[in-house]
Each structure stands twice: as C-alpha cells, then as structure tokens.
Motif scaffolding. Structure first.
Motif, PDB file in Angstrom:
ATOM      1  N   PHE A 139       0.806  -1.227   0.000  1.00 26.08           N
ATOM      2  CA  PHE A 139       0.000   0.000   0.000  1.00 26.08           C
ATOM      3  C   PHE A 139       0.835   1.271   0.000  1.00 26.08           C
ATOM      4  CE2 PHE A 139       0.565  -0.922   4.534  1.00 26.08           C
ATOM      5  CZ  PHE A 139       0.874   0.331   5.063  1.00 26.08           C
ATOM      6  N   ASP A 140       2.141   1.171   0.164  1.00 23.75           N
ATOM      7  CA  ASP A 140       2.977   2.373   0.175  1.00 23.75           C
ATOM      8  C   ASP A 140       3.311   2.797  -1.255  1.00 23.75           C
ATOM      9  OD1 ASP A 140       4.648  -0.065   0.011  1.00 23.75           O
ATOM     10  OD2 ASP A 140       6.304   1.375  -0.100  1.00 23.75           O
ATOM     11  N   HIS A 141       3.783   4.041  -1.384  1.00 20.37           N
ATOM     12  CA  HIS A 141       4.251   4.501  -2.697  1.00 20.37           C
ATOM     13  C   HIS A 141       5.454   5.424  -2.498  1.00 20.37           C
ATOM     14  CE1 HIS A 141       4.133   4.736  -6.949  1.00 20.37           C
ATOM     15  NE2 HIS A 141       3.767   6.010  -7.008  1.00 20.37           N
ATOM     16  N   LEU A 142       5.677   6.385  -3.379  1.00 19.83           N
ATOM     17  CA  LEU A 142       6.930   7.126  -3.438  1.00 19.83           C
ATOM     18  C   LEU A 142       6.919   8.472  -2.742  1.00 19.83           C
ATOM     19  CD1 LEU A 142       7.893   6.367  -7.150  1.00 19.83           C
ATOM     20  CD2 LEU A 142       8.643   5.181  -5.093  1.00 19.83           C
ATOM     21  N   GLY A 143       5.751   8.920  -2.294  1.00 17.27           N
ATOM     22  CA  GLY A 143       5.707  10.168  -1.553  1.00 17.27           C
ATOM     23  C   GLY A 143       5.763  11.409  -2.422  1.00 17.27           C
ATOM     24  N   ILE A 144       6.564  12.386  -1.994  1.00 16.68           N
ATOM     25  CA  ILE A 144       6.654  13.690  -2.644  1.00 16.68           C
ATOM     26  C   ILE A 144       8.091  13.974  -3.066  1.00 16.68           C
ATOM     27  CG2 ILE A 144       6.450  16.188  -2.260  1.00 16.68           C
ATOM     28  CD1 ILE A 144       4.158  15.648  -0.386  1.00 16.68           C
ATOM     29  N   ASP A 145       8.251  14.617  -4.224  1.00 17.73           N
ATOM     30  CA  ASP A 145       9.548  15.107  -4.662  1.00 17.73           C
ATOM     31  C   ASP A 145       9.460  16.627  -4.786  1.00 17.73           C
ATOM     32  OD1 ASP A 145      11.917  15.800  -5.810  1.00 17.73           O
ATOM     33  OD2 ASP A 145      11.835  14.335  -7.442  1.00 17.73           O
ATOM     34  N   PRO A 146       9.945  17.375  -3.789  1.00 14.72           N
ATOM     35  CA  PRO A 146       9.815  18.828  -3.803  1.00 14.72           C
ATOM     36  C   PRO A 146      10.596  19.493  -4.935  1.00 14.72           C
ATOM     37  CG  PRO A 146      11.217  18.124  -1.994  1.00 14.72           C
ATOM     38  CD  PRO A 146      10.624  16.893  -2.574  1.00 14.72           C
ATOM     39  N   ALA A 147      11.515  18.742  -5.572  1.00 17.27           N
ATOM     40  CA  ALA A 147      12.299  19.313  -6.665  1.00 17.27           C
ATOM     41  C   ALA A 147      11.569  19.249  -8.008  1.00 17.27           C
ATOM     42  CB  ALA A 147      13.638  18.596  -6.775  1.00 17.27           C
ATOM     43  N   LEU A 148      10.482  18.508  -8.054  1.00 14.70           N
ATOM     44  CA  LEU A 148       9.724  18.402  -9.298  1.00 14.70           C
ATOM     45  C   LEU A 148       9.035  19.720  -9.615  1.00 14.70           C
ATOM     46  CD1 LEU A 148       7.949  14.906  -9.148  1.00 14.70           C
ATOM     47  CD2 LEU A 148       9.837  15.585 -10.633  1.00 14.70           C
ATOM     48  N   GLU A 149       9.041  20.081 -10.873  1.00 15.06           N
ATOM     49  CA  GLU A 149       8.301  21.257 -11.309  1.00 15.06           C
ATOM     50  C   GLU A 149       6.874  20.828 -11.610  1.00 15.06           C
ATOM     51  OE1 GLU A 149       8.544  24.877 -14.609  1.00 15.06           O
ATOM     52  OE2 GLU A 149      10.054  23.292 -14.568  1.00 15.06           O
ATOM     53  N   GLY A 150       5.913  21.534 -11.068  1.00 16.07           N
ATOM     54  CA  GLY A 150       4.520  21.161 -11.271  1.00 16.07           C
ATOM     55  C   GLY A 150       4.057  20.202 -10.197  1.00 16.07           C
ATOM     56  N   ASP A 151       3.349  19.146 -10.611  1.00 17.00           N
ATOM     57  CA  ASP A 151       2.823  18.157  -9.668  1.00 17.00           C
ATOM     58  C   ASP A 151       3.970  17.431  -8.982  1.00 17.00           C
ATOM     59  OD1 ASP A 151       1.396  16.298  -8.262  1.00 17.00           O
ATOM     60  OD2 ASP A 151       0.565  15.272 -10.002  1.00 17.00           O
ATOM     61  N   GLN A 152       4.065  17.553  -7.682  1.00 15.89           N
ATOM     62  CA  GLN A 152       5.171  16.972  -6.925  1.00 15.89           C
ATOM     63  C   GLN A 152       4.798  15.698  -6.178  1.00 15.89           C
ATOM     64  OE1 GLN A 152       6.295  20.267  -4.411  1.00 15.89           O
ATOM     65  NE2 GLN A 152       7.567  21.203  -6.007  1.00 15.89           N
ATOM     66  N   ILE A 153       3.549  15.278  -6.291  1.00 17.64           N
ATOM     67  CA  ILE A 153       3.079  14.121  -5.531  1.00 17.64           C
ATOM     68  C   ILE A 153       3.011  12.881  -6.417  1.00 17.64           C
ATOM     69  CG2 ILE A 153       1.192  13.161  -4.153  1.00 17.64           C
ATOM     70  CD1 ILE A 153       0.371  16.001  -3.451  1.00 17.64           C
ATOM     71  N   TYR A 154       3.645  11.827  -5.960  1.00 12.89           N
ATOM     72  CA  TYR A 154       3.504  10.515  -6.601  1.00 12.89           C
ATOM     73  C   TYR A 154       2.306   9.822  -5.948  1.00 12.89           C
ATOM     74  CZ  TYR A 154       8.224  11.152  -8.503  1.00 12.89           C
ATOM     75  OH  TYR A 154       9.332  11.619  -9.171  1.00 12.89           O
ATOM     76  N   ASN A 155       1.123  10.050  -6.497  1.00 11.07           N
ATOM     77  CA  ASN A 155      -0.110   9.609  -5.829  1.00 11.07           C
ATOM     78  C   ASN A 155      -0.264   8.096  -5.765  1.00 11.07           C
ATOM     79  OD1 ASN A 155      -0.628  12.350  -7.276  1.00 11.07           O
ATOM     80  ND2 ASN A 155      -2.077  12.293  -5.580  1.00 11.07           N
ATOM     81  N   GLY A 156       0.237   7.383  -6.761  1.00 13.10           N
ATOM     82  CA  GLY A 156       0.175   5.922  -6.720  1.00 13.10           C
ATOM     83  C   GLY A 156      -1.226   5.350  -6.842  1.00 13.10           C
ATOM     84  N   GLU A 290       4.768  -0.630 -18.169  1.00 17.94           N
ATOM     85  CA  GLU A 290       6.078  -0.038 -18.391  1.00 17.94           C
ATOM     86  C   GLU A 290       5.954   1.481 -18.411  1.00 17.94           C
ATOM     87  OE1 GLU A 290       7.413  -1.742 -22.015  1.00 17.94           O
ATOM     88  OE2 GLU A 290       7.656  -3.745 -21.193  1.00 17.94           O
ATOM     89  N   LEU A 291       4.950   1.994 -17.724  1.00 24.51           N
ATOM     90  CA  LEU A 291       4.695   3.421 -17.757  1.00 24.51           C
ATOM     91  C   LEU A 291       5.549   4.189 -16.774  1.00 24.51           C
ATOM     92  CD1 LEU A 291       0.829   3.369 -18.135  1.00 24.51           C
ATOM     93  CD2 LEU A 291       2.550   3.666 -19.897  1.00 24.51           C
ATOM     94  N   GLY A 292       6.248   3.500 -15.901  1.00 28.63           N
ATOM     95  CA  GLY A 292       7.197   4.166 -15.020  1.00 28.63           C
ATOM     96  C   GLY A 292       6.591   4.690 -13.732  1.00 28.63           C
ATOM     97  N   GLU A 293       7.457   5.140 -12.851  1.00 32.12           N
ATOM     98  CA  GLU A 293       7.048   5.665 -11.547  1.00 32.12           C
ATOM     99  C   GLU A 293       6.859   7.176 -11.662  1.00 32.12           C
ATOM    100  OE1 GLU A 293       6.329   3.722  -9.287  1.00 32.12           O
ATOM    101  OE2 GLU A 293       7.593   1.955  -9.272  1.00 32.12           O
ATOM    102  N   ASP A 294       5.871   7.626 -12.407  1.00 33.58           N
ATOM    103  CA  ASP A 294       5.743   9.054 -12.644  1.00 33.58           C
ATOM    104  C   ASP A 294       4.699   9.677 -11.741  1.00 33.58           C
ATOM    105  OD1 ASP A 294       3.003   9.245 -14.261  1.00 33.58           O
ATOM    106  OD2 ASP A 294       4.101   7.487 -14.965  1.00 33.58           O
ATOM    107  N   SER A 295       4.843  10.977 -11.529  1.00 34.68           N
ATOM    108  CA  SER A 295       3.894  11.672 -10.669  1.00 34.68           C
ATOM    109  C   SER A 295       2.532  11.801 -11.325  1.00 34.68           C
ATOM    110  CB  SER A 295       4.429  13.066 -10.312  1.00 34.68           C
ATOM    111  OG  SER A 295       4.648  13.830 -11.475  1.00 34.68           O
TER     112      SER A 295
END
Length: 334
Positions: A139-156, A290-295
């Motif tokens: 149930f866990d995922h990747l959290g937040i990347d504050p360095a990302l421009e735009g959407d910073q949440i990996y909602n999963g 194969e869509l990757g771990e994207d936000s």
C-alpha cells in the motif's frame, strides 16, 4: 390479489437468493463503486504519496485496518498492525534500508537512519487451522519530490492503490459468500515495498507459521496497461514449482473467456517470499506496465484504472474460481 402477487414475488426472490452459490454471492459484492472509493482515498493528494514511514502511509494503514474491521475480518493476533523498523547508515554513506536484526545491530553502532512502518494483516479462520493462504498487495508509494516542477506528488493510484482495492474487494467477497474457507486466509497489506520489499521481508523473517503457508496471491499495479492497443491485456505469473495454480488459471481463462495472458515465471519477484526457502510462492497476479514511476499516477488516471468494472471482475473471477477453490474446497497439499 395484490397481496398475493407481492407475497409470490417475495418468495421468488427469497428462493433465488437461497439458490445462489457462495461464489455467486461473493462476486455480487464486487463493484466499481467500492473500487472508486478505495482508490480515490488512497491516491488523494492529502495522503502525499503514501511514502513508507511518513504521515500519508500511516493514514493509509489506519484506513485499511478500519475497513477490515468494518467487514468483520479479524486481526492476525491481537492487532491488525504489524509494526517494524528499518535501519540504514546516514545519508553520506551509501546503503539500503534493512529489517534483519543482524544488520540493525550493526547500524546502531554508528550514526544511522530509522523509519517506523507497519504491515496490516487480517484473517478469516479456516476449518483447517494449521494451513494458510495469503492474498496481498503493498500500500505504500513514493511520496513527494519537492524538486519536481509542477505536480510533486507521486499519488500511486495504479501503484498500488489498485492492488489494495482488489484485495479489499476479495476480502469482502469471502465474507459475503458466507462459507468458511478450508484454510485460514490472511489478507496482507505490505508497507515499505517501494523501499526494498521491507514489509513482506519482515513478515517472512518473523512469521511463526511460515512453513504452514500453502499459497500466496499478490496484486500489483492492476489499473492500467503498457499496451494501449490491448486495453484488457493483463499478465499473470505463476511458478513452475507449483503448477496447480497455473492449471486452474488456464481453465478459468477458457471457461470465462478472460482476456489474460498467462505465463510461468520465477518466484524471485514474488514479494519477499524469495527469502523463505521451501515456501510455495504459487501464484502472482501481475498487471504488466512499463509506464514508469511518474507523478502522473494520480487521480487523473483514476478513470483509466476504473474504465471498466469488468477489469476488476476479470481478476475476481480468476480468484474466486482458483484461489477460492483452493481455500474452500477439499484440502490439497501443494
């Protein structure tokens, strides 16, 4: 005359309800509305990507435990929560998080990092209390990347709120069926998967009945597809060492005209059961992507995850006629 008609209709409906098999009753409880509710909550921005060891993941754990309690599924032991800690060296030194007690002892001798996590475990007792089958998802995922421009949440939403939704619906289907399983069924929700399969690894290390587990079914990223031209394309892996599950799966594909691609595979990627010698990692349901771990794995793809209630039903049909048979039918030693 009207009273007689109403009475006749009531009797007819009662007869039809009584005539339903346990599997049919269970299947009727599986629906898109529940899937939307489960995935929508877990993938919401307020949970901040459910990174293991952080606030959003802890909220998700509480949510899942409350759902199991509401369904009437009992905890494994005294609590739904199986807390554990993972350690590693401080960030200037490379290293991965570990849950093994020997590694933890070494890390504690120097400056280190520690994360507190928890698995969620519920169980339906079986007639044979000495054997177990497990249905699980992380149930866990990747959290937040504050360095990302735009959407910073990996909602999963897909990874892996979709898998959690499937396990929750299967759990409710078992309760709704009204039939006690042949074996104990554990519904497991793993924490720390994205950080190195930590939750399932801890479970394997500490489980006192590990040798009594007869099968495991895992759901991972079942919401969207790496083949847009084949929207119902789903891949199932099963291990050659325990071909019974593969046999059941192939029979179900043919019987229900399911659009599934079935192949055998190594047990290496079956969550953390690769660290449990001799354990039959008999079946892993894997939604190939194969869509990757994207936000972008957020609520904008929720409609894609749920574009067809039949996708969940396809997976559930396979479960209810394979693992359901394994759990509720005549005892069969793998």
């Amino acid at each position: 005359m009207k009273k007689y008609c109403i009475l006749a209709l009531f009797c007819c409906l009662s007869y039809l309800a009584a005539a339903q098999s346990p599997v049919e009753k269970g299947l009727e409880s599986i629906n898109r509305t529940s899937a939307e509710a489960y995935i929508g909550f877990l993938a919401h921005d307020e949970l901040q990507g459910r990174e293991a060891g952080y606030h959003g993941s802890k909220i998700a754990a509480q949510y899942i435990a409350s759902l199991l309690q509401a369904m009437g599924i009992q905890p494994v032991g005294d609590s739904y929560f199986q807390p554990f800690e993972a350690y590693r060296r401080e960030r200037q030194k490379r290293g991965k998080l570990e849950v093994h007690p020997d590694s933890i002892t070494l890390f504690k001798r120097e400056v280190h990092q520690k994360l507190s996590m928890t698995n969620i475990l519920g169980m339906i007792p079986g007639k044979n209390t000495s054997e177990y089958a497990i249905v699980g998802a992380h149930f866990d995922h990747l959290g937040i990347d504050p360095a990302l421009e735009g959407d910073q949440i990996y909602n999963g939403a897909d990874d892996n709120a979709s898998g959690v939704s499937a396990v929750l619906q299967i759990a409710r289907a078992f309760i709704t069926s009204g039939k006690q399983p042949e074996r104990n069924i554990i519904f497991a929700f793993w924490d720390g998967e994205e950080k190195g399969l930590l939750g399932s690894r801890y479970f394997v290390q500490t489980c006192p009945f590990i040798s009594q587990i007869k099968g495991y079914l895992n759901f991972d990223m079942i919401g969207r597809n790496n083949k847009p031209q084949q929207p119902m394309h789903v891949v199932y892996f099963y291990t050659e060492a325990n071909p019974t599950f593969g046999k059941w799966l192939k029979e179900d594909i043919k019987k229900y005209n399911l659009r599934l691609f079935c192949q055998s595979g190594s047990s290496y990627y079956l969550v953390s059961y690769r660290w449990a010698p001799g354990l039959p990692s008999t079946l892993r349901s894997y939604r190939q992507t194969e869509l990757g771990e994207d936000s972008g794995d957020n609520q904008s793809i929720l409609s894609e995850c749920l574009e067809s209630g039949e996708r969940k039903r396809v997976l559930s049909y396979t479960f209810n006629n394979s693992l359901y048979n394994f759990c509720t039918g005549s005892p069969m030693m793998l």
